[in-house]
Design an enzyme around this catalytic site. Sequence first.
Site, PDB file in Angstrom:
ATOM      1  N   HIS A  74       0.856  -1.198   0.000  1.00 45.58           N
ATOM      2  CA  HIS A  74       0.000   0.000   0.000  1.00 45.58           C
ATOM      3  C   HIS A  74       0.893   1.249   0.000  1.00 45.58           C
ATOM      4  O   HIS A  74       0.722   2.178   0.796  1.00 45.58           O
ATOM      5  CB  HIS A  74      -0.940  -0.009   1.202  1.00 45.58           C
ATOM      6  CG  HIS A  74      -1.797  -1.231   1.275  1.00 45.58           C
ATOM      7  ND1 HIS A  74      -2.990  -1.342   0.590  1.00 45.58           N
ATOM      8  CD2 HIS A  74      -1.621  -2.413   1.916  1.00 45.58           C
ATOM      9  CE1 HIS A  74      -3.512  -2.537   0.827  1.00 45.58           C
ATOM     10  NE2 HIS A  74      -2.703  -3.203   1.614  1.00 45.58           N
ATOM     11  N   TYR A 344       4.226  -5.382   9.473  1.00 44.47           N
ATOM     12  CA  TYR A 344       4.171  -3.921   9.518  1.00 44.47           C
ATOM     13  C   TYR A 344       5.359  -3.372  10.310  1.00 44.47           C
ATOM     14  O   TYR A 344       5.978  -2.382   9.929  1.00 44.47           O
ATOM     15  CB  TYR A 344       2.875  -3.449  10.176  1.00 44.47           C
ATOM     16  CG  TYR A 344       1.626  -3.564   9.334  1.00 44.47           C
ATOM     17  CD1 TYR A 344       1.593  -4.324   8.169  1.00 44.47           C
ATOM     18  CD2 TYR A 344       0.454  -2.939   9.729  1.00 44.47           C
ATOM     19  CE1 TYR A 344       0.436  -4.437   7.415  1.00 44.47           C
ATOM     20  CE2 TYR A 344      -0.717  -3.047   8.984  1.00 44.47           C
ATOM     21  CZ  TYR A 344      -0.712  -3.800   7.827  1.00 44.47           C
ATOM     22  OH  TYR A 344      -1.858  -3.909   7.090  1.00 44.47           O
TER      23      TYR A 344
END
Length: 370
Positions: A74, A344
């Site tokens: 993303h 992440y």
Amino acid sequence: MSLFGYTRAGREPGAPRPPSPLLWIALIALIAGGLVLAFAWLAGWIGRDRVTAQTFTDAIEATGPPQPGFRRAHTKGVCVSGVFQGTPEGAALSSARVFRQRQVPVLGRLSIGGGDPHGADNKARVRSMALQLVSDDGQEWRMAMNSFPFFAVPTAEAFLEQTRAGIPDPATGKPDPAKMAAVLEKYPSARAFQQWAKTAPWSNSWANTAYNGVNSFRFTAADGSHRFVRWSMRPQAPFEDMTPEQRAQSDDDFLSEEFAQRLAQGPVRWDMWVTLANDGDPVNDPSQVWPEDRRQVKAGTLTLSSMQPQATGACRDLNYDPLILPSGVAGTDDPILAARSAVYSQSFNRREREIARGNAPAATGKEGAR
């Protein structure tokens, strides 16, 4: 023998000989070696087929060219900010302060799927929303939501397998179709996701897109009762579909351009809807959709009022770890949720090191200064 009945080494006659120093050295070396192997195992330096944050992030990076300083997934997006206002119905489900505070400041990010910071918006099937809510008692709630209604695969191992199937073959520069076909054959949910991607309508704005938490969480109320839930941010702006012809004619950056124009006319809002699981609903498998008849509760409203470039905006250096949760909200044993959190963190650490070393001028808006 000495006058006092001891040998030269200081032992009594017949006493056992002390262990050789070589044995202690060997034992210390064995322990040290075990620690090194354990560290290498945890770091992902050995056991390539294990699912670790490092091997997973390596696989994501291998799907495209290096993009120092940028998120590994993303990658293209913008920073946004606004407020969240909870409802009494939300407060009845969870003791989290965000549902009781009059307004909670929000720092968020809107993005598209893929790893290209210059990717074309009109080719990005997935759109995403990430949020950080900080209540007045200092607790944080970070969310990472996507436009798809369910996850493509059920486990972290399957997720890694799917990611590796997207790595280009050096001989062709493209992913091997046979590897992706094998993933689709192995996982029915992957085939269902592919069908969604082919048939679901495309919205023409971030503002009229619904974003789904997909993973399950546990809400605990003030009285100690708890329920498993999934949530979505549903837009107040009416949905508008894009035809293939409109997508082909649109600008590569049309999502950010359209959102800026929309914000110039006033704030943009979404309602947070929480779906409550029934007994037996799968809470640890995000690839399984819950039945549509499950109870749904409007828990709050998100209002976004400003947008900033991610290169210089406050969201750039924020890790939207979905397991950073306030009291009253907890994760589940969903393996995809745990994998997302770990990856992440790994991605964040890598890009922050790249930025700190001055190796990421494009990601920090300093490319033109060189």
